[in-house]
Design a protein around this motif. Sequence first.
Motif, PDB file in Angstrom:
ATOM      1  N   SER A  23     -12.747  -0.745 -10.596  1.00  0.00           N
ATOM      2  CA  SER A  23     -12.643  -1.158  -9.102  1.00  0.00           C
ATOM      3  C   SER A  23     -13.681  -1.966  -8.526  1.00  0.00           C
ATOM      4  CB  SER A  23     -12.331   0.166  -8.238  1.00  0.00           C
ATOM      5  OG  SER A  23     -11.303   0.862  -8.634  1.00  0.00           O
TER       6      SER A  23
ATOM      7  N   GLY B 256     -13.431  -0.635  -0.101  1.00  0.00           N
ATOM      8  CA  GLY B 256     -12.983  -1.179  -1.298  1.00  0.00           C
ATOM      9  C   GLY B 256     -12.699   0.101  -2.054  1.00  0.00           C
TER      10      GLY B 256
ATOM     11  N   ASN C  33       0.938  -1.249  -0.021  1.00  0.00           N
ATOM     12  CA  ASN C  33      -0.053   0.036  -0.155  1.00  0.00           C
ATOM     13  C   ASN C  33       0.792   1.342   0.182  1.00  0.00           C
ATOM     14  OD1 ASN C  33      -2.504   1.429   0.500  1.00  0.00           O
ATOM     15  ND2 ASN C  33      -1.659   1.914   2.447  1.00  0.00           N
TER      16      ASN C  33
ATOM     17  N   LEU D 175      -3.930  -2.845  -4.829  1.00  0.00           N
ATOM     18  CA  LEU D 175      -4.346  -3.381  -3.653  1.00  0.00           C
ATOM     19  C   LEU D 175      -5.440  -4.529  -3.833  1.00  0.00           C
ATOM     20  CD1 LEU D 175      -3.700  -0.953  -0.669  1.00  0.00           C
ATOM     21  CD2 LEU D 175      -2.466  -2.723  -1.327  1.00  0.00           C
ATOM     22  N   LEU D 176      -6.387  -4.210  -4.528  1.00  0.00           N
ATOM     23  CA  LEU D 176      -7.740  -5.162  -4.824  1.00  0.00           C
ATOM     24  C   LEU D 176      -6.919  -6.379  -5.701  1.00  0.00           C
ATOM     25  CD1 LEU D 176     -10.114  -2.327  -5.978  1.00  0.00           C
ATOM     26  CD2 LEU D 176     -10.311  -3.856  -3.866  1.00  0.00           C
TER      27      LEU D 176
ATOM     28  N   TYR E  71      -7.670   5.113  -6.769  1.00  0.00           N
ATOM     29  CA  TYR E  71      -8.921   4.324  -6.127  1.00  0.00           C
ATOM     30  C   TYR E  71     -10.118   5.379  -6.332  1.00  0.00           C
ATOM     31  CZ  TYR E  71      -6.983   7.497  -2.431  1.00  0.00           C
ATOM     32  OH  TYR E  71      -6.395   8.494  -1.953  1.00  0.00           O
TER      33      TYR E  71
ATOM     34  N   LEU F 133      -9.383   1.557  -1.399  1.00  0.00           N
ATOM     35  CA  LEU F 133      -8.238   0.745  -1.637  1.00  0.00           C
ATOM     36  C   LEU F 133      -7.938   0.876  -3.183  1.00  0.00           C
ATOM     37  CD1 LEU F 133      -9.217  -2.798   0.057  1.00  0.00           C
ATOM     38  CD2 LEU F 133      -7.621  -1.109   0.713  1.00  0.00           C
ATOM     39  N   GLN F 134      -6.414   0.984  -3.313  1.00  0.00           N
ATOM     40  CA  GLN F 134      -5.900   1.166  -4.931  1.00  0.00           C
ATOM     41  C   GLN F 134      -6.267  -0.060  -5.521  1.00  0.00           C
ATOM     42  OE1 GLN F 134      -1.866   1.950  -4.132  1.00  0.00           O
ATOM     43  NE2 GLN F 134      -2.214   3.790  -3.148  1.00  0.00           N
TER      44      GLN F 134
ATOM     45  N   TRP G 168      -5.605  -8.617  -2.919  1.00  0.00           N
ATOM     46  CA  TRP G 168      -6.434  -8.934  -2.218  1.00  0.00           C
ATOM     47  C   TRP G 168      -7.148 -10.213  -2.829  1.00  0.00           C
ATOM     48  CZ3 TRP G 168      -7.251  -7.588   3.023  1.00  0.00           C
ATOM     49  CH2 TRP G 168      -8.504  -8.121   3.724  1.00  0.00           C
TER      50      TRP G 168
END
Length: 363
Positions: A185, A236, A118, A243-244, A163, A239-240, A247
């Motif tokens: 996203s 979410g 992150n 990062l998604l 994001y 979250l960038q 995850w």
Amino acid sequence: MLNFIYYPVSGILWVWHKVFGFILGDGSFGGAASWALSVVFLVFTLRVILFKPFVAQVKSMRKMAEFQPEIKKLQKKYANDKQKLAAEMQKLQSEHGVNPLAGCLPVLLQAPVFIGLNHVLRSFNRPGLSYDQNIKIANYWLPPDDVKSFLQARLFGAPLSSYIADTDLGTFVPHVDRLDVILVSIPLMIVASIATHLTARHNVARQTAAVTANPQTAIMNKLTLYLFPLGVLAFGAFLQIGLLFYWLSNNAWTLGQQYLVYHRIDREEAEAKQKKVEQRNNLAPKPGQKPMQQVRRPAKPQDAVPATDPLDTVADKAPEQSDSSSNGASAPAGGAVNGSGESTKIPGLAPDRARKKQSRKRR
């Protein structure tokens, strides 16, 4: 402050970008795909390192099934005292060498990587600097050329560092449309949330009753089943996109890893049980086979009773006989005549043999 996390994360990201950049090229789609795959394989690198601890943790949890009766006794004994039950459960698990919180170990080790990724993704767009200034500054292990490559890469028009809730969207990276960020996203948020729930459900379904009996484990199961998936949907937007991807790939790996490890352990346990059954069957007598009889030990010479002639025993005890012609009595078949004319049977002798014996004695 956390450079010991940021540098390794950025270094692994740089290595995978070079690998996929060489394969896919530096085009508009290839550049974005290579960076996205770099994030995915950053996850895979970490999970490969944590594979053995995960297997050891699963086997440790399966051991708890062995003392399930003891757990039931504790539940019955302390049914009205939850605190005492929790304390006794912890004591029992400690005696058997089982830690119910060991399942949190992979999560705890992944948390620093998540934090580091992150920070590295946000460092591509440093606050207070323009796009032209950012592309001239290295991002930890990533040189300025790779920083420029990352900022120029767009996945369906959305930068990986963007994001939905970004208020400065388009400030650090020019020509960014928020709608493109939303369209990329939201599907990732939904799929990541579903993957999180499926992973938690599969893990809880494979837990033994001894594990779920622990109050701490029960609370943790509820968190992973419902709170974490909802958290991905709720947060979410903050979250960038990178990062998604982290995850989603992390939960996809976990789901596949659980399936393979659990099935392998089930197969090993089934083979062990089958081997025990075969050994027991080999030792058991076959159908129709008589059980083995105990062989008698032959008597030792000193224990044997000396053989005696029954005729000699009777002859020694009988008084001396007179001539049968004087008293007019004759010995019956198989016997002898005593002084009073009564016959005495000699055991074990045939009639003819008895008469011959008496005849020799008279002579």
